[in-house]
Design a protein around this motif. Sequence first.
Motif, mmCIF file in Angstrom:
data_model
loop_
_atom_site.group_PDB
_atom_site.id
_atom_site.type_symbol
_atom_site.label_atom_id
_atom_site.label_comp_id
_atom_site.label_asym_id
_atom_site.label_seq_id
_atom_site.Cartn_x
_atom_site.Cartn_y
_atom_site.Cartn_z
ATOM 1 N N SER A 1 16.515 1.803 11.498
ATOM 2 C CA SER A 1 15.856 1.858 10.200
ATOM 3 C C SER A 1 14.828 2.986 10.169
ATOM 4 N N ALA A 2 14.071 3.130 11.269
ATOM 5 C CA ALA A 2 13.062 4.189 11.312
ATOM 6 C C ALA A 2 13.738 5.555 11.189
ATOM 7 N N LEU A 3 14.866 5.694 11.872
ATOM 8 C CA LEU A 3 15.603 6.957 11.797
ATOM 9 C C LEU A 3 16.072 7.230 10.374
ATOM 10 N N LYS B 1 5.919 -2.138 12.694
ATOM 11 C CA LYS B 1 7.028 -1.908 13.624
ATOM 12 C C LYS B 1 6.684 -2.459 15.001
ATOM 13 N N TRP B 2 5.451 -2.207 15.437
ATOM 14 C CA TRP B 2 5.020 -2.652 16.756
ATOM 15 C C TRP B 2 5.097 -4.173 16.867
ATOM 16 N N LEU B 3 4.532 -4.836 15.836
ATOM 17 C CA LEU B 3 4.507 -6.296 15.889
ATOM 18 C C LEU B 3 5.915 -6.876 15.800
ATOM 19 N N LEU B 4 6.737 -6.274 14.954
ATOM 20 C CA LEU B 4 8.097 -6.797 14.837
ATOM 21 C C LEU B 4 8.849 -6.595 16.140
ATOM 22 N N LEU C 1 0.830 -1.209 0.000
ATOM 23 C CA LEU C 1 0.000 0.000 0.000
ATOM 24 C C LEU C 1 0.862 1.257 0.000
ATOM 25 N N MET C 2 1.838 1.281 0.917
ATOM 26 C CA MET C 2 2.643 2.504 1.053
ATOM 27 C C MET C 2 3.495 2.751 -0.178
ATOM 28 N N LYS C 3 4.238 1.706 -0.579
ATOM 29 C CA LYS C 3 5.179 1.928 -1.666
ATOM 30 C C LYS C 3 4.454 2.078 -2.982
ATOM 31 N N ALA D 1 4.974 8.656 3.502
ATOM 32 C CA ALA D 1 6.343 8.790 3.984
ATOM 33 C C ALA D 1 6.359 8.687 5.506
ATOM 34 N N LEU D 2 5.402 9.345 6.142
ATOM 35 C CA LEU D 2 5.333 9.259 7.600
ATOM 36 C C LEU D 2 5.033 7.825 8.027
ATOM 37 N N ALA D 3 4.145 7.182 7.271
ATOM 38 C CA ALA D 3 3.816 5.798 7.601
ATOM 39 C C ALA D 3 5.046 4.901 7.481
ATOM 40 N N MET D 4 5.858 5.177 6.482
ATOM 41 C CA MET D 4 7.069 4.375 6.303
ATOM 42 C C MET D 4 7.965 4.480 7.530
ATOM 43 N N MET D 5 7.962 5.639 8.145
ATOM 44 C CA MET D 5 8.805 5.793 9.330
ATOM 45 C C MET D 5 8.210 5.068 10.532
ATOM 46 N N GLY D 6 6.928 4.755 10.456
ATOM 47 C CA GLY D 6 6.302 4.035 11.560
ATOM 48 C C GLY D 6 5.507 4.926 12.474
#
Lengths: 248, 494, 504
Positions: free
Chosen positions: C422-424, C400-403, C343-345, C385-390
Amino acid sequence: MKRTVSLLFIAALAALLLYVVANMPPMGDPANPTATHVIPRYLENAEEETHTENVITGIILNYRGYDTMGEVTVIFCALAAVLAVLGRERRGAIEGFVDRSEVVSSTIVRTMVRFMVPFILLFSLYTIFHGESSPGGGFQGGAIIGGSMIVFTTIFGLAESSRRVPQRIRAALEGAAVMGFFLVGALGLLGGGEFLTYAWPKVAPGLQPSLVVWLTILVEVGIGLGGAMVLTSILFAMIREEEIATAS
Amino acid sequence: MGAWRHFPILMITVPLLGAVLLPFLGYLRESWVPHVALLPLGFSTVLGFLLLGRIPSDGYLSYHLGGWEPPHGIEIRVDYVGLFLMLAICGITLLALVFSRHYISKEVSRGRRTAYFVLFLLMSGAMLGFAATGDIFNLFVFMEILALSSYALVAITGNRNAVRAAFKYVLMGAPSSIMVLLAIGFLYSATGSLNMADLAQRIAESGYTEVLTVSYILFVIGFGVKAALFPLHMWLPDAHSIAPSPISALLSGLLVEVSAFALLRITFSVFPRGAADLIGGTADAVGVAAAAAVLYGGIMAILQKDLKMMIAYSTISHIGYIFLGLTAFTAEGLTGAVYHMLDHGLAKACLFLCAGNFIYVKGYRRIEELKGAWRQMPWTCFAFALASISVIGIPPTAGFISKWYLILGNVRGEKWLYACVLLIGSILAAVYCFRVIYYMFFQAGREGAWEDSWNDAPPSMLTPVWMLSLGTLFFGIFSYLVIPSLLKAAAFLL
Amino acid sequence: MPESKFSVVPLIAILLPWTTLVAILVFPKRAQRLRLWLCSLGSLATFGVVLSMLPSVLDGNRYTINLASVVENLEIRLYVDTLGYYFALILSFLWMLATIYSISYIDHKHNRFFAFMALCESFILGCAFSANMFTYFIFYEMMTFGSYPLIIHEETTVARRAGYKYLVYAIAAGTVLFFAIVAHYFWGDGQLGFGKYGVLSLETASRAALMTVFFTYLAGFGVKAAIMPLHGWVPDAHPAAPSPASALLSGVILKAGAFGIIRVCFNVFGVDLMRELKVNVVMAIAACITIVVASVFALTQDNLKRRLAYSSIGQVSYIILGLAMLAHDGALGGVMHLTHHALMKGCLFLCAGVILVKTGKKNISEMAGVGYQLPITMICFSVCALAMMGTPPSVGFITKWLLGSGSLEAGLPVYIVILLVSALLNAAYFLPIVYTAFFRWEGDELDEHGERHHPKLVFGKEADHKLVIPVVVLAALVIIVGIWSNVPGFPYSLVSKVAKAIFP
């Protein structure tokens, strides 16, 4: 380099073959596998089973007739190969050829050849027809006919001899040997046997011995005529090639 | 057993009869020859299809010629694998013959056309006889017809290069025939028999191991030349690329395969399992040669500039595949080899016929010249692409199925190295095939090299091409029609 | 294979895209627009058919249909289980949007593009619905070669070179994969099917043999899933392909590789065997390296699509990492990320496409002020883009939460560090784009009051609706799925069943 490699290869092959010969069953030993397995039946029963006095004819035309059918196809194939490389004369074109041989043969030679050829042909017929009971047969007879054609053509030229054996006849009879085999084979099928059976067990059980002889002769005639025509056609194609080469 | 037991012999002899009748027809009505030549082959094909299902996969049809039971007479022995190959021969020759009618007007001069069809029929009949026979001398006889007709067909265009290529072929082919003859002679001297099944028994009992071993070596060399097994392949690239395209299709799609098949028969039917010690070493050597062939053929094919030359080298590579399947000595490997004979036959015949289309329409032979061919000849190009995909072995084509079994067979035989070689071979195939496909579809050609509108080859040339390429697809998707029986038949052979 | 019912529906789903080809062949060239709409109708219908299976799949029904069997155990069989259905659902959805988008985006050789789009959809649906590795491989290879014309569609030198690289990687990978399947067939007693807890076991083959099978599978699928160092084709192919194709490449085709690895882990080897063989360690290390290194590479790219491509490389490895944790939450997060990332990409690439169409700009440094020209697009871009950062509430946060929870469950908190890094890095390479688009503009003009002049936000005129609607739909889903993940058909509803079955 190339030469060395090929010499080495040949030497290796020769060594291999000599090694085999040294280890082969001794020549002429009655206990040889060759002398004990299939041969005895051929020698003992050929005459009754194939109704031919000549065992060799019995083997090549009857026991292993299929192989011979293949061999005559090879001969026909050789002609086709020659025609493929040299090309065949156009229909009727051969009459237009001129005799370009430098030395005109003398009257004596011409007369002799004209006198001899019928006798050679007669002899060849004898060879063909008698093949089933004495040495001889279609191959030899056909070669003799072909030989007589060679003699005739060298003396009288391509134009003359192609009037005697026109393309029509050659084209029809070049495959006579294969046709003969196929005919006998197909008749064998119709007669209720296998392909290339020289007897018709279902149709004429009583006639068998004479039937076999006649069918054998039919095959022999086919081989003879076919072989002769193949030789003749190859000869004509080669002379024609020569003619074209000299003309151009 | 009904009348159908006669079908194999008729399948073989009717084309031969047709061949000997053609010269007279050629004298009377030359224009009829290409059409009438179809009749005997069509007849054989029909009989072949009628035989389908009548021969069990773990049995065979034994036919005694002249009623003489073997070993005194000659036997025709058609097992499932043999019938499978005979059908492939019938189908491919028939299609190549249909293709020939238009094509030869480009490459074969008038006086030779009848001879072309005569030789064509002889070659087809001989291949059928070759595949069906159960007698080792008979095998030789048909091999001679086959060899002689193929020499002549290579030379049939009559130009200097063709004659030279044919001569090279003869120079290698004639000694190889002699080697086979010698090998047969040795076998006969050690066993006294010529019938394959009988030989198998007598070899097991015979004490002349040296003679038998050397005889096998000679068979391998002799048939190896005919099948163009590396390093005995020298004649193949010239002969296959210079011959008229339908002939290249036959040579590459069938002739090398039936030669490999002959070696298969000799390895598995004549020298049975009991004689494994006799042939083990030689078979290993064949495996090494085959692996080398896969790599060598693939690399050389990449280096070629001439399209037909490239396809010819690809054949060398694929012959390596087939032999790797044989030397695996497993049912899967054997199945893969036999199936590869079929799908390689279909695909290679298709590729050569496509190359023939390019020559016929435009006279183009070089790969470079095919840039942008798609715009003028889409049908040919698509068929070419489909057949190439089978050559590479990409699913769902038949090439994938046979590659699967070849590799599986080698893995079962614990020949991991050969399995890897087969994989590398398919990568090489991908390289040389995709180059051509890429040129055809995704490159713009020289200005004026191709017309902008569709102007493909005539339908009588496109139909065979498409039937062959769809054949590769058909046998890929519906491989389950054949593979289980082949596996059973292969297990039976072993 | 568990009990399953015969059904032709999966076959219909696979065959529907082929109607596109019929449309292209049947309708005349004059009716170009009609043809294109029929193409998108084809993909719409495909999505509809896939969607129609949802209720019964949620009820635990399994559908199967045998297309052909070569021999026993070696058959081409379609089989719909929850996992495969999950993949099919997202891919047919994304494909539908990309097809609609393409109508307006593609400007030459429509027929080729749409025909191969449809073919690829058919093949990749085949992948999702395959019942065994043999079938999977067959469809996977066809998909590989079918996607080649999509990559080189522009026919520029760059595109050709990218396509060439793609083919080289794909063929090498296909060969390795082929070997893996043969080895699997050989050592697995001819069991190529997908079992509930895996089919291989140490009883039939040695440790080394199973390791060989696993790593050849990993390498074979790893090329598509872009595990470093097998990722080489990705950064070239994405910028070269037209944007809808890059969205699909990144959203679906890369995932076909990842999905293959999921199948190998869950249904071929099984969690217990993987734990026994300790192969997950290698997977985890490779995934961690890929996540970090790809993000660093992404930082250095100026070409937007190239940066997105590197981002994809890193993100797909989240899936691998989630699998490698061998924990319930890890697996859940990893598999759910398949949809999340698609969805994001997908949205990001489609945005890049809009930017390219409207402004002709490819490089980030040129994009100053784009946000004012294309506000809707860039807002969607920013959301993704914000979603990609988590950032919550979005799909990226769930992953991110589940991982993170999975890594605690697996007892390896080091993964959390990786995720944070990675988030950074994601922030470091995505925020500058957003910043450039909205907060920088060319020519710092001063108005009459001597203040800096703001370009005006222009809504409603930015681009063709067929370009904008897919973008908006995807961006909205990024949020919606992030909030209500449990709605039937959304990732959690499906994947939680799979994860529960595997980790009871």
